[in-house]
Design a protein around this motif. Sequence first.
Motif, mmCIF file in Angstrom:
data_model
loop_
_atom_site.group_PDB
_atom_site.id
_atom_site.type_symbol
_atom_site.label_atom_id
_atom_site.label_comp_id
_atom_site.label_asym_id
_atom_site.label_seq_id
_atom_site.Cartn_x
_atom_site.Cartn_y
_atom_site.Cartn_z
ATOM 1 N N MET A 154 0.908 -1.024 0.131
ATOM 2 C CA MET A 154 0.250 0.114 0.073
ATOM 3 C C MET A 154 0.602 1.220 0.183
ATOM 4 S SD MET A 154 -3.587 -0.856 2.421
ATOM 5 C CE MET A 154 -4.202 0.553 1.586
ATOM 6 N N SER A 155 2.068 0.911 0.527
ATOM 7 C CA SER A 155 2.489 2.311 0.722
ATOM 8 C C SER A 155 2.645 2.781 1.940
ATOM 9 C CB SER A 155 2.816 3.618 -0.557
ATOM 10 O OG SER A 155 1.791 4.976 -0.313
ATOM 11 N N VAL A 156 4.115 3.608 1.832
ATOM 12 C CA VAL A 156 3.849 4.663 3.267
ATOM 13 C C VAL A 156 2.416 5.539 3.350
ATOM 14 C CG1 VAL A 156 5.232 6.059 4.372
ATOM 15 C CG2 VAL A 156 6.239 4.481 3.798
ATOM 16 N N ASP A 157 1.819 5.952 2.632
ATOM 17 C CA ASP A 157 1.278 6.510 2.475
ATOM 18 C C ASP A 157 -0.717 6.173 2.981
ATOM 19 O OD1 ASP A 157 2.994 8.722 1.618
ATOM 20 O OD2 ASP A 157 2.762 8.291 -0.388
ATOM 21 N N ASN A 158 -0.525 5.206 2.574
ATOM 22 C CA ASN A 158 -2.148 3.919 3.314
ATOM 23 C C ASN A 158 -1.774 3.277 4.069
ATOM 24 O OD1 ASN A 158 -1.451 5.373 -0.641
ATOM 25 N ND2 ASN A 158 -2.867 5.206 0.399
ATOM 26 N N VAL A 159 -1.079 3.833 4.779
ATOM 27 C CA VAL A 159 -1.201 2.903 6.219
ATOM 28 C C VAL A 159 -1.503 3.223 7.636
ATOM 29 C CG1 VAL A 159 0.326 1.129 7.971
ATOM 30 C CG2 VAL A 159 0.530 0.812 5.061
ATOM 31 N N CYS A 160 -2.235 3.170 8.941
ATOM 32 C CA CYS A 160 -2.025 4.081 9.492
ATOM 33 C C CYS A 160 -2.060 2.786 10.635
ATOM 34 C CB CYS A 160 -3.086 4.906 9.964
ATOM 35 S SG CYS A 160 -4.768 4.266 8.944
ATOM 36 N N PHE A 161 -2.795 3.568 12.103
ATOM 37 C CA PHE A 161 -3.166 2.137 13.242
ATOM 38 C C PHE A 161 -4.639 2.335 13.417
ATOM 39 C CE2 PHE A 161 2.005 3.129 13.452
ATOM 40 C CZ PHE A 161 2.261 1.712 13.206
ATOM 41 N N GLY A 162 -5.216 1.724 13.401
ATOM 42 C CA GLY A 162 -6.337 1.696 14.806
ATOM 43 C C GLY A 162 -6.705 0.758 15.539
#
Length: 303
Positions: free
Chosen positions: A235-243
Amino acid sequence: MESINKKDNIKIFDTHSDMLYDLARRKKAGVENRFDFHVNQLKNSVIKAAVWTMYSPDDFDLIEDLEIALKEIDFKKLPDFKVILGLEGLRNLKEVSDIDKLYAMGFRHAMVTWNEENKYATGAKADKDHGITADGIKLYKRMEELGMIIDLAHLNEKSFYQALEVVNKKIIYSHGCVKKLCDHVRNVTDDQMRALKKVDGLLGLTLANNFVSSNKEEQDLEHFLNHLDAAVEIMSVDNVCFGFDFMDYLVEFPNSNIQDVSDATLAYRIIEGMRKRGYSEEDIQKICYDNFYSRYQDCIFNK
């Protein structure tokens, strides 16, 4: 002894917390000042923003419980903390038009199901051959018209892809992990990650231990970071986060997060782990906070 008050210049936007459910349930059980429990944790955490949701595992009066939860919150106790109000499942939304009532209350995020099949769509633990209903299509379109964050977490795969045929704005999958590393029904396939990226959506990686590994010995930070590496690769660094989906405060799910990041005060360990893995400070900032904030800051309730 390691301090849980460790400070960091990186802050985290947690895209999934069951805060509203906890506040409503505890209040109805006669517990007073439950919000203070969460305040004490978050004041000692690198988590400085979150999507606070009402989790809907069963039937109840949704608007009544949301009103109870909101009355329990005192934002003055967390003056710099940013909140988006959200909904984990809409089984208790009586009519499609009622989404407007929730929007008027300040809600800017919703998942249409939890794990169940309801009158709008089919959840991850329901019939894999069932999908979105006609009312579900109307609901998704109305959410998109309102500019709400559309969360595809908890849908089964059929509903997931059908939803993306109906809407393609403000799409997230707020809490899950990578299926090829752990074959959990709530984790996403490589193709699902590619579909999310195609609409510039986000995948929020969760600390739920059985999403990280089915092997208890591997339910730890290192294996969680393996999911991060795998998600970034596709997804690349730009499309990942934390939930994160911390469950230390939910009696139904004792000890359900990974062993070395078991509550909000320990979230700084993820940042430390990312540094050890060689992530740059810029990329850590993106994944931890900026990816979500830059897209959805207009949805913040307590601006």
